[in-house]
Design a protein around this motif. Structure first.
Motif, mmCIF file in Angstrom:
data_model
loop_
_atom_site.group_PDB
_atom_site.id
_atom_site.type_symbol
_atom_site.label_atom_id
_atom_site.label_comp_id
_atom_site.label_asym_id
_atom_site.label_seq_id
_atom_site.Cartn_x
_atom_site.Cartn_y
_atom_site.Cartn_z
ATOM 1 N N VAL B 90 0.441 -1.003 0.124
ATOM 2 C CA VAL B 90 -0.413 0.038 0.278
ATOM 3 C C VAL B 90 0.621 1.105 -0.390
ATOM 4 O O VAL B 90 1.984 0.900 0.375
ATOM 5 C CB VAL B 90 -1.017 0.032 1.689
ATOM 6 C CG1 VAL B 90 -1.827 -1.210 1.678
ATOM 7 C CG2 VAL B 90 0.250 0.336 2.259
ATOM 8 N N ASP B 91 0.242 2.586 -0.453
ATOM 9 C CA ASP B 91 1.077 4.055 -0.375
ATOM 10 C C ASP B 91 0.254 4.411 1.213
ATOM 11 O O ASP B 91 -0.521 4.781 1.346
ATOM 12 C CB ASP B 91 -0.256 4.694 -1.463
ATOM 13 C CG ASP B 91 0.690 5.977 -1.380
ATOM 14 O OD1 ASP B 91 1.736 6.491 -0.743
ATOM 15 O OD2 ASP B 91 -0.314 6.739 -1.826
ATOM 16 N N TRP B 92 1.456 4.101 1.511
ATOM 17 C CA TRP B 92 1.806 4.575 2.566
ATOM 18 C C TRP B 92 1.835 6.278 3.417
ATOM 19 O O TRP B 92 1.893 7.188 4.232
ATOM 20 C CB TRP B 92 3.249 4.352 3.939
ATOM 21 C CG TRP B 92 2.989 3.094 4.530
ATOM 22 C CD1 TRP B 92 3.618 2.298 3.453
ATOM 23 C CD2 TRP B 92 2.250 2.033 5.135
ATOM 24 N NE1 TRP B 92 2.974 0.454 4.067
ATOM 25 C CE2 TRP B 92 2.170 0.822 4.676
ATOM 26 C CE3 TRP B 92 1.318 2.478 6.077
ATOM 27 C CZ2 TRP B 92 1.527 -0.134 5.758
ATOM 28 C CZ3 TRP B 92 1.006 1.303 7.502
ATOM 29 C CH2 TRP B 92 0.794 0.740 6.845
ATOM 30 N N ASP B 93 2.018 6.896 2.218
ATOM 31 C CA ASP B 93 1.647 8.907 2.071
ATOM 32 C C ASP B 93 0.337 8.977 2.258
ATOM 33 O O ASP B 93 -0.236 9.715 2.063
ATOM 34 C CB ASP B 93 1.636 8.807 1.153
ATOM 35 C CG ASP B 93 2.774 9.848 1.181
ATOM 36 O OD1 ASP B 93 3.396 11.046 2.196
ATOM 37 O OD2 ASP B 93 4.038 10.479 -0.026
ATOM 38 N N PHE B 94 -0.694 7.908 2.154
ATOM 39 C CA PHE B 94 -2.234 8.603 1.752
ATOM 40 C C PHE B 94 -2.148 8.718 3.352
ATOM 41 O O PHE B 94 -2.049 8.658 4.517
ATOM 42 C CB PHE B 94 -2.789 6.600 2.250
ATOM 43 C CG PHE B 94 -4.172 6.734 1.789
ATOM 44 C CD1 PHE B 94 -3.907 6.243 0.292
ATOM 45 C CD2 PHE B 94 -5.198 6.726 2.302
ATOM 46 C CE1 PHE B 94 -5.172 6.166 -0.397
ATOM 47 C CE2 PHE B 94 -6.362 6.841 2.181
ATOM 48 C CZ PHE B 94 -6.629 6.426 0.588
ATOM 49 N N PRO B 95 -3.149 9.455 3.079
ATOM 50 C CA PRO B 95 -3.359 10.677 4.332
ATOM 51 C C PRO B 95 -4.133 10.431 5.082
ATOM 52 O O PRO B 95 -6.492 10.593 5.167
ATOM 53 C CB PRO B 95 -4.473 11.808 3.506
ATOM 54 C CG PRO B 95 -4.773 11.058 2.449
ATOM 55 C CD PRO B 95 -4.424 9.986 2.551
ATOM 56 N N VAL B 96 -4.320 9.303 5.616
ATOM 57 C CA VAL B 96 -5.224 8.730 7.092
ATOM 58 C C VAL B 96 -4.159 8.482 8.144
ATOM 59 O O VAL B 96 -2.719 8.169 8.233
ATOM 60 C CB VAL B 96 -5.940 7.022 6.729
ATOM 61 C CG1 VAL B 96 -6.786 7.403 5.521
ATOM 62 C CG2 VAL B 96 -4.427 6.581 6.101
ATOM 63 N N VAL B 101 -5.933 3.740 9.623
ATOM 64 C CA VAL B 101 -6.626 2.178 9.166
ATOM 65 C C VAL B 101 -6.648 1.075 9.951
ATOM 66 O O VAL B 101 -7.175 -0.096 9.562
ATOM 67 C CB VAL B 101 -4.519 2.511 9.001
ATOM 68 C CG1 VAL B 101 -4.221 0.478 8.075
ATOM 69 C CG2 VAL B 101 -3.973 2.867 7.861
ATOM 70 N N MET B 104 -10.063 0.571 9.422
ATOM 71 C CA MET B 104 -10.805 -0.641 8.569
ATOM 72 C C MET B 104 -10.999 -1.360 8.254
ATOM 73 O O MET B 104 -11.888 -2.325 7.285
ATOM 74 C CB MET B 104 -9.387 -0.520 7.796
ATOM 75 C CG MET B 104 -9.138 1.272 6.819
ATOM 76 S SD MET B 104 -7.872 1.547 4.650
ATOM 77 C CE MET B 104 -8.001 2.645 5.257
ATOM 78 N N GLN B 140 0.267 10.100 11.006
ATOM 79 C CA GLN B 140 -0.165 9.796 9.626
ATOM 80 C C GLN B 140 0.227 9.107 9.273
ATOM 81 O O GLN B 140 1.307 8.794 10.154
ATOM 82 C CB GLN B 140 0.203 11.272 9.146
ATOM 83 C CG GLN B 140 -1.001 11.132 7.689
ATOM 84 C CD GLN B 140 0.316 11.063 6.283
ATOM 85 O OE1 GLN B 140 1.327 11.168 6.480
ATOM 86 N NE2 GLN B 140 -0.468 9.909 5.484
ATOM 87 N N ILE B 141 0.315 8.164 9.171
ATOM 88 C CA ILE B 141 0.891 7.136 8.605
ATOM 89 C C ILE B 141 2.022 7.308 8.065
ATOM 90 O O ILE B 141 3.165 5.525 8.425
ATOM 91 C CB ILE B 141 0.022 5.766 7.844
ATOM 92 C CG1 ILE B 141 -0.712 6.433 7.126
ATOM 93 C CG2 ILE B 141 -1.064 5.470 8.556
ATOM 94 C CD1 ILE B 141 -0.984 5.306 5.626
ATOM 95 N N GLN B 143 4.475 9.185 8.449
ATOM 96 C CA GLN B 143 5.649 9.908 9.672
ATOM 97 C C GLN B 143 5.483 7.817 10.906
ATOM 98 O O GLN B 143 6.196 8.875 12.277
ATOM 99 C CB GLN B 143 4.557 11.173 10.279
ATOM 100 C CG GLN B 143 4.362 11.798 10.094
ATOM 101 C CD GLN B 143 3.732 12.872 9.614
ATOM 102 O OE1 GLN B 143 3.590 12.366 11.236
ATOM 103 N NE2 GLN B 143 3.642 14.077 9.653
ATOM 104 N N PHE B 153 -0.455 -2.288 10.368
ATOM 105 C CA PHE B 153 -1.284 -4.341 9.881
ATOM 106 C C PHE B 153 -1.868 -5.159 10.688
ATOM 107 O O PHE B 153 -3.231 -5.495 10.456
ATOM 108 C CB PHE B 153 -0.365 -4.207 8.889
ATOM 109 C CG PHE B 153 -0.278 -4.231 7.659
ATOM 110 C CD1 PHE B 153 -1.349 -2.193 7.741
ATOM 111 C CD2 PHE B 153 0.243 -4.303 6.432
ATOM 112 C CE1 PHE B 153 -1.613 -2.299 6.362
ATOM 113 C CE2 PHE B 153 -0.362 -3.754 4.584
ATOM 114 C CZ PHE B 153 -1.052 -2.529 4.642
ATOM 115 N N ARG B 156 -5.227 -4.358 12.440
ATOM 116 C CA ARG B 156 -5.772 -4.088 11.868
ATOM 117 C C ARG B 156 -6.693 -5.601 11.629
ATOM 118 O O ARG B 156 -7.919 -5.506 11.032
ATOM 119 C CB ARG B 156 -6.027 -3.248 10.249
ATOM 120 C CG ARG B 156 -7.206 -3.403 9.199
ATOM 121 C CD ARG B 156 -6.553 -2.903 8.180
ATOM 122 N NE ARG B 156 -5.669 -3.618 6.935
ATOM 123 C CZ ARG B 156 -5.018 -3.508 5.654
ATOM 124 N NH1 ARG B 156 -5.007 -1.696 5.357
ATOM 125 N NH2 ARG B 156 -4.229 -4.306 5.365
#
Lengths: 445, 258
Positions: B90-96, B101, B104, B140-141, B143, B153, B156
């Motif tokens: 996954v893209d860890w730059d995602f704004p969440v 996460v 989810m 934020q993920i 960071q 993960f 989750r």
């Protein structure tokens, strides 16, 4: 051009442009909203392929409506045509992806250019049809908000409503599929269906936006606002809101100026307005902007440098006065240079900085001496450093030989709270703590 | 005679073949993973380890064969399985945030169109606490460090409250402290009767981490308790002519005696 006219246009008081400006503003809001998901789904280029693939549909719809004796420029008909070939374009991309080993970008590049080329050919052919005036169809290539009618405005408003309602109900579904499709699918979510819902919204916004922004540049309207928004925040909801606002402002400014300077293509002016907002965000956005990042980095660098200088001075004083209460005596620069490696010019710079912060003073003979506050600070920093070293040795599985380097990096990120925790955890009294590794004997001179 | 796949077996794989572009990646995999094991799947690069997990989860099409979860097809048993994908997937730059996460993992329970409620966030926070990073919930993920991302993960998966955990390289490129935290957590899950199966690449830690082992190189070389399957002979069959690995193998076997 009078200043009053500019104000009237921007404040929507000017009758002739009220509709187009308002329409494009709403469109910008919608595009920013759905564009955020398109960007997060990493399908920006697919959106571009979609937009370009609408052109043949516009030409064909025009020809069909003319042959049926209707007005060739009825917007609903043209939009249906645009949506049809746009969809066909996406399906072609998917088919190429499935059946060949071509990479995505190649597949999209092919579809984008071939469909656009086909569209140009069809447009030329229909403009030669007897009894038809295809003039105006080229509006769809560059965009002309001034041609917006009342009915077109309602279509835009309806699109905004649909997009806002759908994304608010499907926020978590869209987020999940954009972030981790495989995980979503193991949880039983129909990822293909959610993807289709997302792409359908993108297609609707694209097709509805063609008339105002144009085929070539509509993708910028979808992509630039969310990328700009990302510089301001790390939160998804804030990104969505900011992207919508940036889209709306770009649309508002862009369409206002393109109506004031009638000969400028609206799409281009809108994109330039969006690009200006993007540039501002890139420079000043607090979350990832260039300038805030630079300032943060410089602040950290100065802090690290100051701590190195003060700790080195303190350690030298310690070595000079073993087994006794440490007194604040002046020391020479050459001792500092022996104690630690400094890059060229670093030491004088740090000393200037420390002087400025009243942490040390320079003696007339060139030696430096800590000030009262600097001495306290140096003792505190040295203690924190050692606490950290001890913590790493006791609690983390890191070889003691590596501790010193790590501690140098991390002590600067420790806050007061963690220091207190360390003290409690290590059960050490609040006094001097000896360095866990033997202090290097002073270089003999 | 065909091997049996009784319904009390958590994961029963029957004659599974997977091919990419006509090139088979997995051949006639026939496998029973017994209940309550802490299992590892090891094999060389390209042996199809991740593919085996993904095919079991219907993430990639099977060329033939089937996978049964407690005797029923996977689609009917989704609630029993938690999947931990590779961290790089996954893209860890995602704004969440980390908490977002982990939340989810509760989406399936929440269901279509409904909003996330406080109780779901509380569950997620609890799971983050279990993996020891509750204090980073709001971060934020991007960071987070690699090890912390892996823990997110894992949290989750925990929040899904599953019975079977399938993990793709949970120990890849994590720091020593995270490795320790993960293995402690897996052993805890295991002691509560959960079945855990991890794709793993580090032979040196196999005997310390896992009580059950699947040796895989496009086909099953061995499947059984680590003490029986983790032998020089099996490893040589799995890693074949990759001579540079022989030293690793010798080293790994040396660790067995510990």
């Amino acid at each position: 051009m009078s200043w009053d006219l500019v104000i009237e246009t921007l404040t929507l008081e000017h009758h002739a442009v009220r509709l187009p400006v308002l329409g494009v503003t709403l469109l910008g809001f919608t595009a920013g909203l759905i564009g955020t998901f398109l960007l997060l789904r990493k399908q920006s280029l697919l959106g571009d392929a979609l937009a370009h693939a609408t052109l043949p549909g516009i030409g064909i719809a025009f020809a069909i409506m003319i042959s049926l004796g209707l007005s060739g420029r009825a917007l609903p008909g043209l939009l249906i045509g645009a949506a049809t070939t746009g969809l066909l374009g996406i399906l072609t991309v998917l088919a190429i992806r499935r059946t060949t080993r071509l990479k995505d970008d190649a597949a999209m590049g092919i579809v984008l250019s071939v469909f656009f080329g086909l569209g140009l050919v069809i447009l030329k052919m229909v403009s030669n049809l007897p009894g038809s005036s295809a003039a105006g169809l080229e509006h769809f290539i560059f965009g002309t908000p001034a041609t917006l009618l009342n009915s077109d405005f309602y279509i835009i408003a309806g699109t905004l409503l649909l997009t806002a309602i759908t994304t608010s109900y499907l926020l978590k579904e869209f987020t999940l599929v954009c972030f981790d499709q495989n995980f979503a699918s193991t949880q039983g979510w129909p990822t293909l269906l959610i993807d289709i819902a997302l792409l359908t919204l993108v297609s609707i916004v694209t097709v509805v936006g063609l008339q105002s922004v144009g085929i070539i540049l509509i993708i910028a309207f979808l992509i630039i606002p969310p990328t700009a928004a990302r510089f301001w925040t790390h939160k998804l909801k804030t990104t969505l809101i900011l992207a919508s606002l940036i889209g709306a402002i770009s649309g508002w400014l862009g369409s206002s100026f393109s109506s004031l300077y009638y000969k400028l293509p609206a799409g281009a002016v809108i994109v330039l307005a969006a690009a200006t907002l993007f540039l501002i965000s890139m420079l000043f956005g607090p979350a990832r902007g260039v300038i805030p990042r630079f300032l943060r980095h410089r602040k950290l660098q100065r802090k690290v440098g100051r701590q190195h200088l003060l700790r080195s001075t303190y350690e030298i004083l310690e070595q000079q006065q073993p087994n006794q209460a440490i007194q604040n005596l002046p020391i020479s620069l050459s001792l500092l240079r022996q104690h630690r490696y400094w890059t060229r010019g670093e030491l004088p710079r740090l000393i200037r900085q420390a002087k400025h912060e009243d942490h040390l003073e320079r003696q007339p003979d060139g030696q430096i001496q800590l000030s009262e506050s600097g001495f306290g600070e140096a003792s505190r920093i040295t203690r924190n450093h050692r606490l950290w070293e001890l913590y790493l040795i006791k609690h983390a599985d890191i070889a003691p030989s590596h501790v010193d380097r790590d501690a140098d990096m991390v002590e600067h990120l420790l806050g007061a709270e963690i220091v207190q925790q360390l003290e409690a955890e290590l059960d050490t009294p609040n006094t001097e703590i000896p360095s866990p590794h033997t202090i290097q004997p002073e270089a003999s001179q | 005679m065909l091997p049996e796949h009784p319904p009390e077996i958590p994961i029963a794989i029957h004659d599974l073949t997977v091919a990419y572009h006509r090139k088979p990646v997995l051949w006639d995999i026939d496998l029973n993973i017994p209940k309550g094991v802490l299992g590892g799947i090891v094999g060389p690069n390209g042996a199809g380890k991740s593919t085996l997990l993904k095919a079991s989860l219907n993430l990639i099409p099977k060329t033939s064969g089937e996978v049964l979860i407690y005797g029923k097809p996977y689609q009917e048993q989704r609630d029993l399985i938690a999947y931990v994908p590779q961290r790089e997937s996954v893209d860890w730059d995602f704004p969440v945030s980390a908490l977002d996460v982990v939340t989810m993992g509760t989406y399936r329970k929440i269901g279509w169109f409904k909003r996330i409620q406080k109780k779901h966030k509380d569950l997620a926070l609890e799971a983050l606490d279990q993996v020891g990073i509750a204090h980073l919930a709001k971060r934020q993920i991007s960071q987070l460090s690699g090890g912390q991302q892996q823990r997110v993960f894992l949290a989750r998966a925990l929040v899904q409250d599953a019975d079977i955990f399938l993990m793709d390289e949970p120990f890849a490129a994590v720091d020593a402290a995270t490795e320790e935290a993960i293995i402690t957590l897996l052993k805890d899950l295991n002691s509560r009767g959960k079945t855990v199966l991890c794709v793993h690449h580090d032979l040196a830690t196999v005997s310390r981490f896992f009580d059950h082992l699947v040796l895989l190189n496009m086909r099953i070389v061995a499947n059984g308790p680590t003490l029986e399957t983790f032998t020089r002979d099996n490893l040589q069959k799995t890693y074949g002519g990759k001579l540079n690995l022989l030293e690793d193998i010798a080293h790994a076997l040396g660790n067995l005696g510990k």
